[in-house]
Design a protein around this motif. Structure first.
Motif, PDB file in Angstrom:
ATOM      1  N   MET A  93       0.838  -1.199   0.000  1.00  0.00           N
ATOM      2  CA  MET A  93       0.000   0.000   0.000  1.00  0.00           C
ATOM      3  C   MET A  93       0.871   1.245   0.000  1.00  0.00           C
ATOM      4  N   PHE A  94       0.646   2.181   0.883  1.00  0.00           N
ATOM      5  CA  PHE A  94       1.249   3.489   0.651  1.00  0.00           C
ATOM      6  C   PHE A  94       2.129   4.013   1.783  1.00  0.00           C
ATOM      7  N   GLY A  95       2.045   3.387   2.935  1.00  0.00           N
ATOM      8  CA  GLY A  95       2.900   3.850   4.032  1.00  0.00           C
ATOM      9  C   GLY A  95       2.401   5.094   4.737  1.00  0.00           C
ATOM     10  N   TYR A  96       1.110   5.382   4.646  1.00  0.00           N
ATOM     11  CA  TYR A  96       0.575   6.567   5.329  1.00  0.00           C
ATOM     12  C   TYR A  96       0.310   6.310   6.809  1.00  0.00           C
ATOM     13  N   VAL A  97       0.161   5.037   7.150  1.00  0.00           N
ATOM     14  CA  VAL A  97      -0.314   4.701   8.494  1.00  0.00           C
ATOM     15  C   VAL A  97       0.864   4.408   9.400  1.00  0.00           C
ATOM     16  N   ARG A  98       1.328   5.428  10.114  1.00  0.00           N
ATOM     17  CA  ARG A  98       2.496   5.224  10.958  1.00  0.00           C
ATOM     18  C   ARG A  98       2.344   5.948  12.293  1.00  0.00           C
ATOM     19  N   ASP A 107       6.160   0.706  24.081  1.00  0.00           N
ATOM     20  CA  ASP A 107       5.210   0.639  22.974  1.00  0.00           C
ATOM     21  C   ASP A 107       5.929   0.740  21.641  1.00  0.00           C
ATOM     22  N   PHE A 108       7.010   1.523  21.640  1.00  0.00           N
ATOM     23  CA  PHE A 108       7.817   1.588  20.427  1.00  0.00           C
ATOM     24  C   PHE A 108       8.446   0.232  20.130  1.00  0.00           C
ATOM     25  N   ASP A 109       8.945  -0.420  21.196  1.00  0.00           N
ATOM     26  CA  ASP A 109       9.505  -1.768  21.023  1.00  0.00           C
ATOM     27  C   ASP A 109       8.465  -2.711  20.448  1.00  0.00           C
ATOM     28  N   LEU A 110       7.266  -2.611  20.973  1.00  0.00           N
ATOM     29  CA  LEU A 110       6.194  -3.474  20.493  1.00  0.00           C
ATOM     30  C   LEU A 110       5.932  -3.208  19.012  1.00  0.00           C
ATOM     31  N   TYR A 111       5.921  -1.927  18.649  1.00  0.00           N
ATOM     32  CA  TYR A 111       5.661  -1.587  17.249  1.00  0.00           C
ATOM     33  C   TYR A 111       6.757  -2.162  16.353  1.00  0.00           C
ATOM     34  N   ARG A 112       7.996  -1.941  16.782  1.00  0.00           N
ATOM     35  CA  ARG A 112       9.090  -2.396  15.935  1.00  0.00           C
ATOM     36  C   ARG A 112       9.143  -3.924  15.885  1.00  0.00           C
ATOM     37  N   ALA A 113       8.841  -4.556  16.994  1.00  0.00           N
ATOM     38  CA  ALA A 113       8.849  -6.024  16.996  1.00  0.00           C
ATOM     39  C   ALA A 113       7.739  -6.568  16.097  1.00  0.00           C
ATOM     40  N   THR A 114       6.639  -5.845  16.033  1.00  0.00           N
ATOM     41  CA  THR A 114       5.564  -6.275  15.133  1.00  0.00           C
ATOM     42  C   THR A 114       6.010  -6.129  13.678  1.00  0.00           C
ATOM     43  N   TYR A 115       6.641  -4.989  13.394  1.00  0.00           N
ATOM     44  CA  TYR A 115       7.154  -4.751  12.044  1.00  0.00           C
ATOM     45  C   TYR A 115       8.147  -5.844  11.656  1.00  0.00           C
ATOM     46  N   CYS A 116       9.104  -6.093  12.548  1.00  0.00           N
ATOM     47  CA  CYS A 116      10.118  -7.105  12.252  1.00  0.00           C
ATOM     48  C   CYS A 116       9.512  -8.505  12.220  1.00  0.00           C
ATOM     49  N   GLY A 117       8.562  -8.756  13.103  1.00  0.00           N
ATOM     50  CA  GLY A 117       7.908 -10.062  13.122  1.00  0.00           C
ATOM     51  C   GLY A 117       7.136 -10.314  11.845  1.00  0.00           C
ATOM     52  N   LEU A 118       6.478  -9.261  11.346  1.00  0.00           N
ATOM     53  CA  LEU A 118       5.733  -9.397  10.095  1.00  0.00           C
ATOM     54  C   LEU A 118       6.702  -9.662   8.950  1.00  0.00           C
ATOM     55  N   ASN A 154       5.421  -2.753   4.628  1.00  0.00           N
ATOM     56  CA  ASN A 154       5.363  -1.328   4.971  1.00  0.00           C
ATOM     57  C   ASN A 154       4.544  -1.091   6.230  1.00  0.00           C
ATOM     58  N   TYR A 155       4.474   0.190   6.614  1.00  0.00           N
ATOM     59  CA  TYR A 155       3.827   0.527   7.882  1.00  0.00           C
ATOM     60  C   TYR A 155       2.331   0.212   7.880  1.00  0.00           C
ATOM     61  N   PHE A 209       0.807  -2.292   6.511  1.00  0.00           N
ATOM     62  CA  PHE A 209       0.611  -3.707   6.832  1.00  0.00           C
ATOM     63  C   PHE A 209       0.904  -3.975   8.306  1.00  0.00           C
ATOM     64  N   THR A 210       1.848  -3.230   8.842  1.00  0.00           N
ATOM     65  CA  THR A 210       2.165  -3.400  10.266  1.00  0.00           C
ATOM     66  C   THR A 210       0.960  -3.035  11.125  1.00  0.00           C
ATOM     67  N   PHE A 211       0.281  -1.973  10.728  1.00  0.00           N
ATOM     68  CA  PHE A 211      -0.924  -1.574  11.451  1.00  0.00           C
ATOM     69  C   PHE A 211      -1.964  -2.693  11.375  1.00  0.00           C
ATOM     70  N   LEU A 212      -2.104  -3.273  10.199  1.00  0.00           N
ATOM     71  CA  LEU A 212      -3.033  -4.387  10.031  1.00  0.00           C
ATOM     72  C   LEU A 212      -2.664  -5.528  10.975  1.00  0.00           C
ATOM     73  N   ALA A 213      -1.360  -5.821  11.058  1.00  0.00           N
ATOM     74  CA  ALA A 213      -0.914  -6.900  11.946  1.00  0.00           C
ATOM     75  C   ALA A 213      -1.248  -6.577  13.401  1.00  0.00           C
ATOM     76  N   LEU A 214      -1.104  -5.298  13.787  1.00  0.00           N
ATOM     77  CA  LEU A 214      -1.449  -4.902  15.159  1.00  0.00           C
ATOM     78  C   LEU A 214      -2.931  -5.119  15.419  1.00  0.00           C
ATOM     79  N   LEU A 215      -3.746  -4.781  14.420  1.00  0.00           N
ATOM     80  CA  LEU A 215      -5.189  -4.931  14.598  1.00  0.00           C
ATOM     81  C   LEU A 215      -5.606  -6.389  14.658  1.00  0.00           C
ATOM     82  N   LEU A 216      -4.917  -7.229  13.899  1.00  0.00           N
ATOM     83  CA  LEU A 216      -5.343  -8.628  13.798  1.00  0.00           C
ATOM     84  C   LEU A 216      -4.865  -9.487  14.968  1.00  0.00           C
TER      85      LEU A 216
END
Lengths: 204, 290
Positions: free
Chosen positions: B1-6, B16-27, B44-45, B47-54
């Protein structure tokens, strides 16, 4: 019923002040004003009820089984409870079709409501208002705004249409955490560029 | 997608930053394990948001360390691979592939060459992902076809093309069977999709006009666009997203999600509207050599 303390998100040994604070914040969050015409208004209402009940239960427990009393959002919430779910209120309606359209919108049958509305030959303010309401429920915010605009133009004295338009003009209502000021507003002190640096830059 | 969601880094607590980055890296790792070396390039970011939601709300954050895909010499904290992360990986691949296809068709032979090449390379991964997510695959194809038709008609509406894209994103969340939660999630993703589509249209306004391509903002408001009106309608979609999010439980992921909704999205939106987005969009939230 869930443990009232966990509903409010406080520990059972929290002080009365803390409980009151937590309760107020939640009541502000789920307040019906934040969900006017929102398809999720019923969920917010449920949450509000749960929070109210939890607060009352704690009050009862702490006053040794006496009556709840104290600070209450209940009264204001019940007086608002129509605002979220009802287009029908205050409206006898001259045109029976419009009344049916309203109840279909409330029931969530947007396609049916639109079909019925398309069959109405004469397009007056209410017609455009209802078209706008259907669009709004779908999430078509721009078309909702256009239709509310037309409704107000055709019938400038109608408070219902004007309220709907005013709501669109301010971009909808929403609960903001971080105190009343709102997340973004508190950032306005810095220049945009600075904020963008915060957004993307930095490393550790 | 576009990387707008960050997220907005400054307003995040360290954990919380660690959690975000670990989600990004985990994805990233889930994509690599399931789809090989190419797929994580499209991470991209958004998809990371999607992973956080799911991720299931009750799931605690217990990072493990894993090798970084971009730099295998270092190890980073990553979320452990779980079904939520795997679903997000599958859906990312499906969506990426269809978007590459779409881009290749849109841009004609020569300019679309890169996209076509990437689509060919990604095809085996896409096939695998589509088998895992057949319904989502069908939905994405249908929505993008529909979007194509609307764009060819040069439809003078913001809502209608945005609706099609919003439906696509709405389909990204699997149903939990819990009626209230599903409805709230649908509304949230719908308006996220609407917001992304409209913001992208606003972002591409000048370029589309120069290339003579359809742009919904130009079709609705004329070639100059209408920043005020766009801001209002984007704000409204965000507000409806926030209202929906408040009705759901996200457990330990809530602070990050809240940060993205209340800080990240408004700032990105403001940057797109005032034209500064182009310079900053490729900057990273963190550097790789951490």
């Amino acid at each position: 019923m869930r443990d009232p303390y966990s509903v409010l998100g406080v520990s059972p040994d929290a002080s009365d002040q803390e409980i009151k604070k937590a309760y107020r914040e939640l009541a502000r969050k789920y307040h019906p004003d934040n969900y006017v015409n929102n398809p999720l208004a019923d969920l917010a209402e449920e949450k509000m009820k749960e929070v109210n009940e939890a607060y009352e239960a704690i009050q009862r427990q702490r006053s040794g089984g006496g009556s709840g009393g104290g600070y209450q959002y209940q009264s204001s919430s019940s007086s608002y409870s129509n605002a979220g779910s009802g287009y029908q209120q205050s409206y006898g309606g001259a045109n029976p079709t419009f009344a049916r359209v309203r109840s279909m919108i409330n029931g969530g049958d947007l396609n049916g409501a639109e079909r019925l509305l398309q069959e109405v030959p004469q397009k007056n303010g209410e017609w455009y208002f209802l078209m706008g309401s259907i669009a709004y429920r779908r999430g078509w915010l721009d078309e909702a705004m256009q239709n509310y605009n037309l409704a107000v133009q055709m019938d400038p004295g109608n408070m219902e249409y004007r309220q709907a338009l005013a709501m669109m003009q301010q971009g909808g209502a929403v609960y903001r955490p971080y105190g009343g000021g709102g997340g973004m507003d508190s950032l306005d002190c810095c220049t945009t560029m600075l904020c963008l640096n915060c957004l993307c830059g930095g490393c550790n | 997608m576009f990387g707008y969601v960050r997220p907005l880094r400054e307003e995040l607590k360290c954990r919380d930053f660690d959690l975000y980055r670990a989600t990004y890296c985990g994805l990233c790792r889930a994509m690599r394990r399931r789809y090989g070396w190419l797929a994580p390039m499209f991470l991209n970011y958004d998809f990371t948001f999607l992973a956080l939601l799911l991720a299931p709300a009750e799931e605690r954050f217990t990072p493990c360390r894993g090798r970084c895909h971009a730099n295998p010499l270092i190890k980073k904290p990553m979320c452990q691979t779980d079904p939520g992360l795997e679903t997000a990986a599958d859906k990312s691949v499906v969506l990426t592939w269809w978007q590459l296809r779409d881009k290749a068709e849109d841009e004609g032979f020569l300019p679309g060459l890169t996209a076509r090449l990437l689509a060919i390379l990604l095809k085996p991964s896409y096939r695998k992902a589509a088998r895992r997510q057949p319904e989502f695959d069908r939905l994405v194809r249908e929505c993008l076809e529909q979007l194509h038709r609307l764009e060819e008609e040069k439809i003078p509406s913001l809502d209608r093309p945005a609706h099609t894209f919003a439906l696509l994103l709405q389909g990204a969340a699997p149903k939990t069977g819990e009626e209230g939660r599903d409805r709230a999630m649908e509304q949230m993703l719908y308006h996220l999709g609407r917001w992304i589509y409209l913001l992208d249209a606003q972002d591409d306004l000048e370029e589309d006009l120069a290339q003579g391509r359809y742009n919904p903002v130009a079709a609705r408001f004329g070639p100059e666009g209408d920043g005020e009106a766009m801001k209002r309608t984007l704000d409204h979609s965000r507000n409806l997203m926030c209202g929906a999010a408040q009705l759901m439980e996200f457990g330990c992921r809530w602070p990050v999600i809240e940060n993205i909704l209340y800080f990240g999205l408004p700032l990105v939106q403001r940057a797109v509207l005032d034209g500064s987005w182009k310079q900053i969009k490729n900057q990273r939230i963190w550097r790789h050599h951490t």
